[in-house]
Scaffold this active site. Structure first.
Site, PDB file in Angstrom:
ATOM      1  N   LYS A 155       0.831  -1.196   0.000  1.00 44.48           N
ATOM      2  CA  LYS A 155       0.000   0.000   0.000  1.00 44.48           C
ATOM      3  C   LYS A 155       0.870   1.252   0.000  1.00 44.48           C
ATOM      4  O   LYS A 155       0.691   2.154  -0.830  1.00 44.48           O
ATOM      5  CB  LYS A 155      -0.912   0.023   1.222  1.00 44.48           C
ATOM      6  CG  LYS A 155      -1.871   1.213   1.257  1.00 44.48           C
ATOM      7  CD  LYS A 155      -2.567   1.354   2.587  1.00 44.48           C
ATOM      8  CE  LYS A 155      -1.665   2.012   3.605  1.00 44.48           C
ATOM      9  NZ  LYS A 155      -2.366   2.364   4.855  1.00 44.48           N
ATOM     10  N   ASP A 173      -6.255   0.810   0.661  1.00 48.67           N
ATOM     11  CA  ASP A 173      -6.360   1.136   2.071  1.00 48.67           C
ATOM     12  C   ASP A 173      -7.727   0.695   2.578  1.00 48.67           C
ATOM     13  O   ASP A 173      -8.480   0.020   1.872  1.00 48.67           O
ATOM     14  CB  ASP A 173      -6.107   2.629   2.313  1.00 48.67           C
ATOM     15  CG  ASP A 173      -7.268   3.503   1.870  1.00 48.67           C
ATOM     16  OD1 ASP A 173      -8.170   3.015   1.141  1.00 48.67           O
ATOM     17  OD2 ASP A 173      -7.302   4.682   2.260  1.00 48.67           O
TER      18      ASP A 173
END
Length: 259
Positions: A155, A173
Site C-alpha cells: 500500500k 487502504d
C-alpha cells in the site's frame, strides 16, 4: 441521467450532486458477466471523476522521501494529524542520513500525536538506515525494492510510486477495500488480491487516480457505518444502495470533508 443539486450543510463539500431519480431499491447484478462488470465499474469511475475533480493525495510532501515517511506515519491515524507533525519533522530531518542518525527521544516527541509513536520512530530510523546503506540515501522507484524497506508494504509503495514518481499503482487502504466490496467489484478481502483484481478492471493509467477517487468517496459519502446513499452520484450502479439513508436531504447531512 438528469441531476439535481441537494444543498449540503456548511461542513460538507458545497452542494451534493445526486441522480434525479434514485433507485427504489438496490440494483442486482447476480448474473453479471465480467464484461458487464468492467463496464459498470468504469461507468462508476467516470461519475466519481466528475464528482471529485480535485481528488489527490491528502498527505503533504515535496519529494519521494517525505511522502514515504508521511505514508508510514499515516497508519492508525488521519492524514490531517500527519500533516500537522510533518512540517517540523521534515525540517529537522531533510535527508535519509538525518533519519538514520536521529535521536530517538527527539523524534518520538515529534511523532507522539500520530499514535504508536515508538514503533513509528523505530520504522523511520530504520528506513533512513536502509536507504543510506542500500540506495545511497535515495528512495527507489521500483515496487520490489520499496516493499523491502522498513515500514513499507505494498500500500505504502503504491502511494509513493503513483504520487511521487508518476508510476501507476492501486492503493488498497481501508476505504478502497471497503468500497470495492460494497460496489460488488470483488468479494475478496486480501489486499494484494484486491489490488490485482481491480487492476484488471481498469486501464493501468487510471490506477492512481482511481485510488484517490474511491478514497475521497469513502471519506466523504460512502462511510463505513452510515453511507450517504441518498446523496450518492453512483447509486444506480451500486448493489449496496440502501445501506444508509436514501432520502436526499437526510443523506446530504452525512456528506462531509475530513476535518
Amino acid at each position: 441521467m438528469p441531476t439535481q443539486r441537494v444543498e449540503a450543510p456548511a461542513s460538507a463539500e458545497s452542494a451534493v450532486l445526486v441522480p434525479l431519480k434514485l433507485p427504489r431499491k438496490a440494483p442486482v447484478f447476480v448474473d453479471e458477466t465480467h464484461t458487464q462488470l468492467v463496464r459498470r465499474a468504469r461507468k462508476m469511475h467516470k461519475v466519481l471523476t466528475e464528482t471529485y475533480p480535485d481528488a489527490h493525495c491528502e498527505l503533504d510532501f515535496t519529494n519521494p522521501l517525505e511522502l514515504l515517511v508521511a505514508t508510514i506515519l499515516s497508519a492508525q491515524t488521519t492524514d490531517v494529524t500527519v500533516n500537522k507533525v510533518t512540517p517540523a519533522l521534515f525540517a529537522k530531518y531533510p535527508t535519509a542520513q538525518a533519519y538514520a542518525e536521529a535521536d530517538r527521544d527527539e523524534m518520538e516527541a515529534i511523532l507522539k500525536p500520530t499514535g504508536f509513536f515508538r514503533a513509528k520512530t523505530n520504522s523511520v530510523i530504520k528506513l533512513g538506515q536502509a536507504l543510506v546503506d542500500d540506495y545511497d540515501g535515495v528512495v527507489p522507484n521500483k515496487l520490489d525494492e520499496l516493499v523491502k524497506l522498513p515500514g513499507t508494504g505494498r500500500k505504502t509503495a503504491n502511494v509513493v510510486l503513483g504520487n511521487a514518481f508518476g508510476i501507476p499503482g492501486i492503493t488498497v487502504d481501508t476505504h478502497f477495500g471497503r468500497l470495492v466490496r460494497r460496489f460488488g467489484w470483488t468479494a475478496e478481502e486480501d489486499p494484494v488480491k484486491v489490488e490485482h483484481i481491480i487492476g484488471e478492471l481498469f486501464p493501468k493509467k487510471d490506477w492512481t487516480m482511481l485510488s484517490h477517487r474511491l478514497i475521497f468517496h469513502g471519506r466523504r459519502r460512502c462511510h463505513a457505518k452510515k453511507p450517504a446513499c441518498g446523496a450518492c452520484p453512483i447509486a444506480q450502479w451500486c448493489p449496496s444502495y440502501g445501506a444508509g439513508p436514501i432520502d436526499p436531504e437526510t443523506a446530504a447531512k452525512l456528506v462531509k470533508t475530513p476535518a
